[in-house]
Design an enzyme around this catalytic site. Sequence first.
Site, PDB file in Angstrom:
ATOM      1  N   CYS A  18     -13.826  -7.521   2.145  1.00  0.00           N
ATOM      2  CA  CYS A  18     -13.627  -8.541   1.118  1.00  0.00           C
ATOM      3  C   CYS A  18     -12.202  -8.969   0.775  1.00  0.00           C
ATOM      4  O   CYS A  18     -11.242  -8.281   1.039  1.00  0.00           O
ATOM      5  CB  CYS A  18     -14.292  -8.138  -0.184  1.00  0.00           C
ATOM      6  SG  CYS A  18     -15.914  -7.463   0.000  1.00  0.00           S
ATOM      7  N   CYS A 279      -2.990   0.903   2.819  1.00  0.00           N
ATOM      8  CA  CYS A 279      -3.631   0.918   4.147  1.00  0.00           C
ATOM      9  C   CYS A 279      -2.681   0.372   5.210  1.00  0.00           C
ATOM     10  O   CYS A 279      -2.354  -0.822   5.213  1.00  0.00           O
ATOM     11  CB  CYS A 279      -4.902   0.071   4.089  1.00  0.00           C
ATOM     12  SG  CYS A 279      -5.627  -0.201   5.719  1.00  0.00           S
ATOM     13  N   CYS A 425     -13.012   5.549   8.131  1.00  0.00           N
ATOM     14  CA  CYS A 425     -12.354   5.121   6.894  1.00  0.00           C
ATOM     15  C   CYS A 425     -13.395   5.112   5.786  1.00  0.00           C
ATOM     16  O   CYS A 425     -14.490   4.608   5.982  1.00  0.00           O
ATOM     17  CB  CYS A 425     -11.787   3.721   7.053  1.00  0.00           C
ATOM     18  SG  CYS A 425     -11.103   3.039   5.526  1.00  0.00           S
ATOM     19  N   CYS A 484      -1.544   5.019   3.806  1.00  0.00           N
ATOM     20  CA  CYS A 484      -2.695   5.739   4.327  1.00  0.00           C
ATOM     21  C   CYS A 484      -2.710   5.572   5.849  1.00  0.00           C
ATOM     22  O   CYS A 484      -2.604   4.458   6.362  1.00  0.00           O
ATOM     23  CB  CYS A 484      -3.986   5.177   3.736  1.00  0.00           C
ATOM     24  SG  CYS A 484      -5.450   5.970   4.438  1.00  0.00           S
TER      25      CYS A 484
HETATM   26  S1  SF4 Z   1      -8.329   5.137   6.856  1.00  0.00           S
HETATM   27 FE1  SF4 Z   1      -6.585   4.392   5.672  1.00  0.00          FE
HETATM   28  S2  SF4 Z   1      -5.278   3.331   7.170  1.00  0.00           S
HETATM   29 FE2  SF4 Z   1      -7.260   3.587   8.138  1.00  0.00          FE
HETATM   30  S3  SF4 Z   1      -8.314   1.644   7.704  1.00  0.00           S
HETATM   31 FE3  SF4 Z   1      -8.881   3.094   6.088  1.00  0.00          FE
HETATM   32  S4  SF4 Z   1      -7.436   2.743   4.409  1.00  0.00           S
HETATM   33 FE4  SF4 Z   1      -6.599   1.795   6.275  1.00  0.00          FE
END
Ligand code: SF4
Length: 498
Positions: A18, A279, A425, A484
């Site tokens: 989203c 992320c 994830c 992350c």
């Molecule tokens: S695990 Fe962390 S880095 Fe990988 S897609 Fe998900 S939020 Fe992004």
Amino acid sequence: MAEAPTKMDVLSGLTHECGVFACVGTGTWPTQIDVAHTICMGLIALQHRGQESAGIVTSEGVDSRRFNIMKGMGLISNIFNDENIKKLTGNLGIGHTRYSTSAASEEVNCQPFVVHTAHGVLAVAHNGEIVNAERLRRMVLSRGVGLSTRSDSELITQALCLNPPDGERDGPDWPARITHLMKLTPLSYSLVIMEKDRVFAVRDPYGNRPLCIGKLLPIKDSKNTEDGWVISSESGGFLSIGARYVREVYPGEILEVSRSGIKTISIVKRPDDKPPAFCIFEYVYFARSDSIFEGQMVYSVRLQCGRMLAKESYIEADIVSSVPESGTAAAHGFSRETGIPFAEVLCRNRYIGRTFIQPSSRLRRLGIAKKFGALSENVEGKKIVLVDDSIVRGNTIGPIVKLLRDAGAIEVHVRIASPPLHHPCYMGINIPTNEELIANRLDSSELAQHCGADTLQYLSVDGLKEAVQLKMKVDKAEGTYGHCTACLTGEYPEELDW
Ligand code: SF4
């Protein structure tokens, strides 16, 4: 944790969950700022973050019992048109474009969610996925509130209405309720929440999903004197709606946006002073190249990833090229670092959708075959470095290498501008199961053989971090930074709570 997404089986790559957008004009209704149109255009700029459904909710700022709502399945251009958008009157509003992971792709799950409370109507739009959703769900159900969907976003909406616990605070103190929710669940969400005359922009304490602020500028040489504010998952597209990028919403920030401007209500801290966890794959793959995160344009980071990749895995070749468009910025970086000229080798059929939206494995494979043609004059007799941004299942690169060989390439060296994906994830991104991730089955030389390439190399995790952090400018008010990388390293920002 949310319900296991059945669609994982039919996806070939990584998919979002989203994009959110909000617009608040500084005038009263009828305002000079065309709020619904602005939100619609803002959502179109976020269409890459979700193509299953979309919605817009507006308010005229006076009636606490009535919002104007329009939602539907499909692309934004299929849902909204010049006629129906006129019904979305108001001087503030929020919008959402959806890709589902935690609940089915059905009309009932379209956002924004709207709830009628004792204190007026509330609308909520969410990007992310709640990591401790089951615990929150049990808490909401135990307090007598029914949930009609498996959506994390409905859960957030209902939890907001409940919190803080009954008796502790009875009034419509939404900032206190939002703060309480953020302490209960620190990951992962970027939210826009609208009540009658204000919008709250909320980013989880880890800053896992992006959210930023833009300023709508008055139109020069016209009688329009009003301006306004926009909030968006990404800044890419701000210029096309006449907005100027201001800054990111800080991790943990609750920002109030109203006719009088923007105001930080509070910044909720992370548990145990852990670092933020933005992320890193937003840089690699998800975001638009023209979006800005942490003070730098996504395109520049992708270029830098290509430079790092060249330093780590140089190979002699005649040309550097890319799988368009996802690997193009990194391919230019590779070319600039090595001095090997960049040349296009693939021609994309623009009428074939991105392969992950194909509804079955068989059609997905057909889609891949149809998706590209080879520019044979650039390919014939050449040693080619082919750069792509990531490899997930590994079922797209093989046919592309074969296409180039069929067109006369004498060597094809694949370079991937991100590290191998090994882990799932839980924060709003659909990643195929561990067994489906090709990096869990084949190392890079096995994968080269599997896809018919001469060599195949990934960017290292350290190389990716260095590329991201090289020119990063984190606002001082935000304090520390962190990313992350859980799908690459298995190190999750929060312990998972099933
Ligand atoms: S695990 Fe962390 S880095 Fe990988 S897609 Fe998900 S939020 Fe992004």
